[in-house]
Each structure stands twice: as structure tokens, then as C-alpha cells.
Motif scaffolding. Structure first.
Motif, mmCIF file in Angstrom:
data_model
loop_
_atom_site.group_PDB
_atom_site.id
_atom_site.type_symbol
_atom_site.label_atom_id
_atom_site.label_comp_id
_atom_site.label_asym_id
_atom_site.label_seq_id
_atom_site.Cartn_x
_atom_site.Cartn_y
_atom_site.Cartn_z
ATOM 1 N N TYR A 59 0.817 -1.316 -0.015
ATOM 2 C CA TYR A 59 0.080 0.165 -0.112
ATOM 3 C C TYR A 59 0.756 1.239 0.118
ATOM 4 O O TYR A 59 0.371 2.403 0.133
ATOM 5 C CB TYR A 59 -1.025 0.113 1.026
ATOM 6 N N SER B 259 1.188 7.898 3.300
ATOM 7 C CA SER B 259 0.902 6.998 2.273
ATOM 8 C C SER B 259 0.929 7.508 0.869
ATOM 9 O O SER B 259 0.800 8.958 0.892
ATOM 10 C CB SER B 259 -0.526 6.538 2.556
ATOM 11 N N ARG C 75 0.500 11.918 -2.322
ATOM 12 C CA ARG C 75 0.908 11.486 -1.178
ATOM 13 C C ARG C 75 -0.083 12.357 -0.231
ATOM 14 O O ARG C 75 -0.742 13.297 -0.318
ATOM 15 C CB ARG C 75 2.418 12.246 -0.805
ATOM 16 N N THR D 254 2.604 2.636 2.359
ATOM 17 C CA THR D 254 2.198 3.191 3.623
ATOM 18 C C THR D 254 3.191 2.956 4.721
ATOM 19 O O THR D 254 3.631 1.893 4.781
ATOM 20 C CB THR D 254 0.791 3.008 3.885
ATOM 21 N N PHE E 176 -0.478 5.765 -1.873
ATOM 22 C CA PHE E 176 -1.375 4.756 -2.417
ATOM 23 C C PHE E 176 -1.656 5.265 -3.751
ATOM 24 O O PHE E 176 -2.268 4.341 -4.703
ATOM 25 C CB PHE E 176 -2.522 4.631 -1.463
#
Length: 700
Positions: free
Chosen positions: A297, A350, A357, A299, A352
Motif C-alpha cells: 500500500y 501513504s 501523497r 504506507t 497509495f
């Protein structure tokens, strides 16, 4: 408890032991460019050392501050750095100005991947005034006495022995800092660390000693020591870590009080007076931190928390040392003060999204002061019993902070859009504002239309609000109920900043322009700070006109204006004060290397000017303006290096500095200038100094 004198031999011995047995200690050292854990060492030694001398033309507090060049004369210079690699151990060391009061020495080493250690020693001189003089002599410890034959008087004008008794006493101090630490890694996942630091500071500082209607500015001796210990363990896997640590800080004051003889006509029993200094105290804290990475992910989550306690239980001084003042007994013999601290934070970062971001974080901070309250009947300046019963106030607070922000790239990363929101909340005890919150929102655009051009613009607003300003508490503290303290008042802020950078690929030129603007409005305050505005601009240009030559120029200005309202009669506002500060800095420099393949030239010049105007507009009269405060600093430095051979080099440097200040609060204020204040006669800075130095460098 060990005294400062007994601890220093121990820590010096520890340095020698550490150099011989580095595996016994620990702190992280960057060994990324040494060698891998399994690579064979290339044994050898290399170093670069310089010895020389510098001549200083004049005594100077301003230019001697932090440098050690505070007195006229010749100073030795000893600088160097080096490294050594053995069969299973490597070390690096660095030292600078070993012959000065600003000396630095550092050593780090170990076996990369297994253990490492570091030892450091720094001394920092602080020079405030060399123009001060006093009639007080240090009779021992922190006791200040008057000269023999001193004639007490009601005012300084009647002190007939004043001028003949004045002795030069610079206001200065010295700080020494020792660091010892290391890290041990028994395996790839486990590591243990330990760090120790000791700071010692002693000297003289200016401190006001009041006798209710008169005052003496004292050259107060002080001698502090702080010991810090930080130890812990860390476990790390491929995508997570957890660490546990314990921290201790102990502060010791060799002089818990200062006593001085009263130079004014004393009341009976007040021939000697006393002031308390900072008491001994300690702080302990246990911290736990952890982090986890989720590669799928993109993250990262991190969490940390700590719990600690601040303790202060030094013995109380008596209400007064005046034998003619009868007091009630102290409620207890010591404060037995205790503050519990709690901190917690969590953050998530994160990526993702392919081009974006996202960051979110939360922090909680609490200070719970559990010190018992008692009722006190203090004595004012060792002469007058207050008559009012007062309680000590155990201030406590809770503070939270929440932040969320995000970035997103557009058009092949040429444009980046960013935005964020922050919220701060504060709850306090025993202050005029029990609850306060602040909301801040901001946006940012970064545009890179070409590889050589970068434009970054950011702006936002912030509002700090309060639930209610408790005028009852303000009244207890003897304040005007219309007063609003600036850190507790409602405030609305607008801010913006701009950065422009241009570095063309086809030309050896770089240009950078920066701007900052902020405006604060305290629109709900009647008394106190009403507004503040700041505008800052700067520009830098550098030009590499040859492969070995470069030129730079920079300019900057900063303007700050604030307005505050006050009351002469403890009522509605009847005067305004406007402060205007203007600062300008100009700098330029030239670098020429390999002139004739043997010479290097460096030339730098900096000029800084500051000016402050204070305008008072009073309802009781016409507008009035204090004399303008000014300062001007010029600094010129020339350094010429000569390479005699591959190993031998010479350095010749000349520096000239001039500092002139106009300060109406100091100009003409001799020790007896104010009838009811015996001062130290500090003068505004008007100093210039020429430094000429030569050095011999040898490379191994």
C-alpha cells in the motif's frame, strides 16, 4: 551526590577507557562510506592537520562571543582531522581551535555492523559586555561584598567612594560539553545504545537586586551542571521496528542563593540581602516507539509514547535573612514538586496514489503538576512582610495537535498541488484562558515549467480562538481587566510565501528570490498587542564564470511593524505604541582556485544594518518618539592558500569586523547615572577588530 569537581576526572578517565575499549559504549555513527560488514579492511592512516597563529588587534565582546578571540593578542591555532583503519577497527577524529576557548574535539569509530562509539568535547565562550564595572567583589561562592571604607548613601550621587571603588568586571561565561555514546549490535535485528552528556556553565550574569525603593545591578556569579543519560534497545525487521528507551536529566546549581551587601542606606537588619537561584531538579522519562511499513500500500505508520516525571525537592531558603523581621514558619521545608508528563503521537504517510501523497498525524502532550498548594506570607526584599497570604500555583496543561495534508502531481510532475489543515487545542489550569484552539489552513502550488525554472507559492490563514478570558483571574494577578496577553488572546493570521529559482542548463548562473508576508490581527483585544505585520524579501545570485572561479551576491530585507495599546490610569486605553523594525543585509564573495596551479583565493564581504523606531501616541500629550535604535555590522574576510607540495600547504587570512550600535537605554548610563539604581555602566557596542592569521597544513 557527586559534585562537579569530582565528576570531571571520572569522565576524562572514561574518555581514555572508551578509546581503548570501544565495545563497552554506544550511539549511532554514520559508517555508510566506510566499508561493508563483510568487506576486508584496507589498513592505513590519513589525516590533514594545520598549526598556526592569529593576531587580534583589539578587545571585543561582540566578535569574541563564541569565537574565543575576545582579547587583544596572539592566539595559537591547532586544527585537524584524520582516520585510521586497522584489521578490525576503524576510527575518525576531528578537532578545531584546540588552543582557543571555542575548542571542539570529536572521535568516532568501531567495527561497522557490530559496534560503534563516539566521544565529543566542546567549549563555547559567551561574551556579553567588556565595558562593565562594579563596586562588588566576590567574597566567596555567590556572596558579593563591598570594598573597605564604603560609604552607604540614599542615592548613587551620595556614594562618595563609588568612582574610586569601581573595578572592571566583564559579563561573560563559559560552557563545556562532554558527549560519550555508542551502539552495540549483537545481530542484524537487535541493537543497544547508550549516551551520556554533561554540560557545565559558569561565569557572571547581570541580575537586578532590589531593595524596594532602590536597586543594584549585580554581577551575579553562577555555576551550573547538567547530566543527561539516554539508554535503550531497538528491534528491527524488514518492515517494522520497535524501540524502548530511558532518559534521565539532572540539573545541579552550586549556588542556590546569592547574597550581597546593600550599598544604599539600609534599614536596620537589611545590611545584607539575598536572592534565590535556580534549584536542583531532575527529569526521568520512559519512551516506546514503533513503526510499520506496508509496501503493497506504499504506507508507513509510526507510533510513539512516553511517560515521565519532573521532580524538584531542594530545601527552601528562609523567608528572609533579616534578623529584625519576624516571620511565621514556612509551611514546609521543601517544595516536594512533582510534574507528570505524558506524550503520545501517531502518524501515517501513504503514497497509495501513483502521483499523490497523504499525511495525517496526531499528537497529545500533558503536563500534570501535582505539587501541593500551601499558603505563604512572603517578605519583600528582605525588609517588608507582605501581609497578603499567597498560594503557589501548580500550572498544568493538556495540548493536542492534529494535522492532515496531501500532495498531487499533474502534467508529468511539472505542477504539484498541496493543501493542509492543522488544529491545535490547549487546556490550562490557573490562567486567564482555560481553553484555546487554533485552526490553520493552507494551500501550495509548485510549478516547474522547465528543468531550470521552479516557482513555489504558498498561502493560508490561521485563527486562534478562546472560550472566555477570565477577568477574575486577571484581577487576582493585579492586571487591568481589559488586558489581553498576546499568547492568550484571539488572533487572526494571514500568511504567504514565494520562492523563485532559476538555474539555466546552458549558463553557469543561479538565481533565487524569496518572499514572506504575515499579518496578525488581535481585533478582540482592547489593551495589549493589537496587530503585527512582517514582510521579508531576499535574493541570491551566483555565477561560475570559469571552472575554478565563482562569484555570489545576496541581498535581503526584513520589515516588522506592531501596534500595542496601554493604559496609564488602569482604565480604558489611552496610549498607543508603534514599533517599526527594519533590517537590511548585503553580501558578496569571490572564489578563485588553482591560480597558477598553486594558489586559492577567497574573498567575502557582508554588511548588515538594523533600525528600530518606537512612537508613543498618548492621550495625555503630543505624540512622542524614543531615539532611534541602530546597529551596523561590516565584515570583510580574505583567505589565501598556497600548495607548496602535495602534502604541505600554507594559509594566510585577514578578517576585519566593525560593529557600532546606538542604544539610548545604555548610552551615557554610568553606574551612578540613575539616583536609585547602581548599575554596571554597560556601554553600547562600538567595536572593531582586525584578525591576521597564518597557518601551516600537512596532509598524511
Amino acid at each position: 551526590m557527586m559534585t562537579k569537581q569530582s565528576k570531571l576526572p571520572f569522565v576524562v578517565t572514561a574518555i581514555g577507557s572508551l578509546a581503548l575499549a570501544p565495545a563497552a559504549f554506544a550511539q549511532t555513527v554514520d559508517t555508510s562510506d566506510w566499508a561493508c560488514e563483510y568487506c576486508p579492511f584496507q589498513e592505513g592512516h590519513e589525516g590533514d592537520y594545520e598549526v598556526g597563529a592569529t593576531s587580534v588587534s583589539d578587545d571585543s565582546a561582540y566578535f569574541g562571543n563564541a569565537t574565543g578571540y575576545d582579547e587583544e593578542g596572539v592566539y595559537a591555532n591547532l586544527d585537524g582531522q584524520g582516520s585510521h583503519a586497522g584489521e578490525n577497527h576503524r576510527a575518525r577524529w576531528y578537532f578545531e581551535d584546540l588552543a582557543l576557548d571555542s575548542r571542539v574535539a570529536e572521535l568516532e569509530g568501531g567495527w561497522p555492523g557490530k559496534f560503534d562509539y563516539n566521544v565529543g568535547w566542546r567549549e563555547i565562550p559567551y561574551r556579553k559586555f567588556i565595558t562593565t564595572s562594579t563596586v562588588f567583589n566576590q567574597a566567596g561562592g555567590a556572596t558579593l561584598g563591598l570594598p573597605q571604607g564604603w560609604v552607604n548613601a540614599a542615592t548613587t550621587g551620595g556614594m562618595t567612594e563609588l568612582n574610586s571603588s569601581l573595578v572592571s568586571r566583564p559579563i561573560e561565561s563559559d560552557r563545556a560539553i562532554l558527549d560519550i555514546g555508542g551502539r552495540y549490535r549483537p545481530s542484524a535485528r537487535w541493537s543497544f545504545f547508550a549516551d551520556y552528556r554533561r554540560q557545565e556553565k559558569d561565569g557572571l550574569k547581570m541580575y537586578g537586586g532590589s531593595t524596594f525603593t532602590n536597586a543594584s545591578i549585580l554581577p551575579m556569579p553562577f555555576e551550573y551542571a547538567t547530566d543527561e543519560v539516554d539508554i535503550g534497545v531497538r528491534y528491527a525487521s524488514s518492515n517494522s521496528f520497535v524501540s524502548l528507551s530511558w532518559y534521565l536529566s539532572e540539573f545541579e546549581n552550586e549556588n542556590l542563593s546569592t547574597q550581597w551587601q546593600n550599598p544604599f542606606e539600609p534599614s536596620p537588619g537589611a545590611e545584607n540581602l539575598a536572592l534565590a537561584q535556580a534549584p536542583d531538579n531532575e527529569f526521568m522519562q520512559v519512551s516506546l516507539a514503533a513503526g510499520y511499513t506496508m509496501p503493497e500500500y506504499r504506507t508507513v505508520i509510526s507510533v510513539s509514547g512516553s511517560m515521565g516525571e519532573i521532580k524538584q525537592d531542594a530545601m527552601f531558603l528562609p523567608y528572609t535573612i533579616n534578623p529584625n523581621v519576624t516571620t511565621t514558619p514556612l509551611p514546609r521545608t521543601s517544595l516536594d514538586g512533582s510534574i507528570d508528563t505524558t506524550r503520545f503521537s501517531i502518524s501515517l504517510t501513504s503514497r497509495f496514489l501513483e502521483n499523490g501523497r497523504f499525511d495525517v498525524s496526531y499528537r497529545y502532550d500533558e503536563r500534570d503538576n501535582s505539587t501541593v498548594q500551601d499558603t505563604w506570607n512572603r517578605v519583600i526584599t528582605d525588609q517588608i512582610i507582605s501581609g497578603d497570604l499567597e498560594q503557589n500555583i501548580p500550572y498544568s496543561f493538556e495540548r493536542t495537535y492534529f494535522s492532515v495534508s496531501g500532495d498531487y502531481d499533474l502534467f508529468d510532475d511539472s505542477i504539484r498541488l498541496s493543501a493542509g489543515y492543522d488544529r491545535r487545542e490547549m487546556d490550562r489550569d490557573f490562567q486567564e484562558v482555560a481553553s484555546q484552539d487554533e485552526d490553520t489552513g493552507w494551500g501550495r502550488v509548485r510549478w516547474r515549467p522547465t528543468r531550470s525554472l521552479d516557482i513555489d507559492v504558498r498561502g493560508g490563514t490561521s485563527k486562534r480562538d478562546v472560550d472566555v478570558y477570565n477577568e477574575g483571574i486577571a484581577d487576582v494577578f493585579g492586571q487591568n481587566p481589559l488586558m489581553r496577553k498576546y499568547n492568550l488572546a484571539y488572533r487572526y493570521r494571514e500568511f504567504a510565501d514565494l520562492t523563485f529559482t532559476w538555474s539555466p542548463l546552458e549558463a553557469p548562473v543561479s538565481v533565487s528570490i524569496n518572499g514572506l508576508w504575515a499579518d496578525d490581527s488581535y481585533s478582540r483585544s482592547e489593551l495589549g498587542l493589537l496587530s503585527g505585520e512582517e514582510l521579508s524579501l531576499s535574493a541570491d545570485v551566483s555565477w561560475s564564470f570559469t571552472e575554478t572561479g565563482s562569484l555570489y551576491v545576496n541581498v535581503g530585507s526584513d520589515s516588522i511593524e506592531s501596534v500595542q495599546a496601554g493604559s496609564e490610569f488602569f482604565d480604558n486605553p489611552d496610549w498607543l505604541a508603534t514599533n517599526e523594525d527594519e533590517f537590511t543585509t548585503i553580501g558578496a564573495g569571490l572564489r578563485l582556485a588553482q591560480i597558477g596551479e598553486r594558489f586559492d583565493l577567497q574573498l567575502d564581504y557582508t554588511r548588515s544594518e538594523g533600525e528600530t523606531d518606537i512612537l508613543i501616541d498618548s492621550a495625555a500629550g503630543l505624540p512622542d518618539q524614543f531615539p532611534t535604535l541602530k546597529n551596523e555590522i561590516d565584515y570583510l574576510r580574505l583567505n589565501l592558500g598556497f600548495r607548496q607540495s602535495e602534502r604541505i600547504g600554507w594559509n594566510f587570512n585577514v578578517s576585519y569586523q566593525q560593529f557600532e550600535a546606538q542604544d539610548w537605554a545604555l548610552e551615557g548610563v554610568a553606574p551612578d547615572a540613575i539616583p536609585n539604581v547602581l548599575s554596571l555602566g554597560a556601554l553600547p557596542y562600538d567595536e572593531d577588530a582586525l584578525w591576521v592569521g597564518v597557518g601551516f597544513r600537512y596532509s598524511m
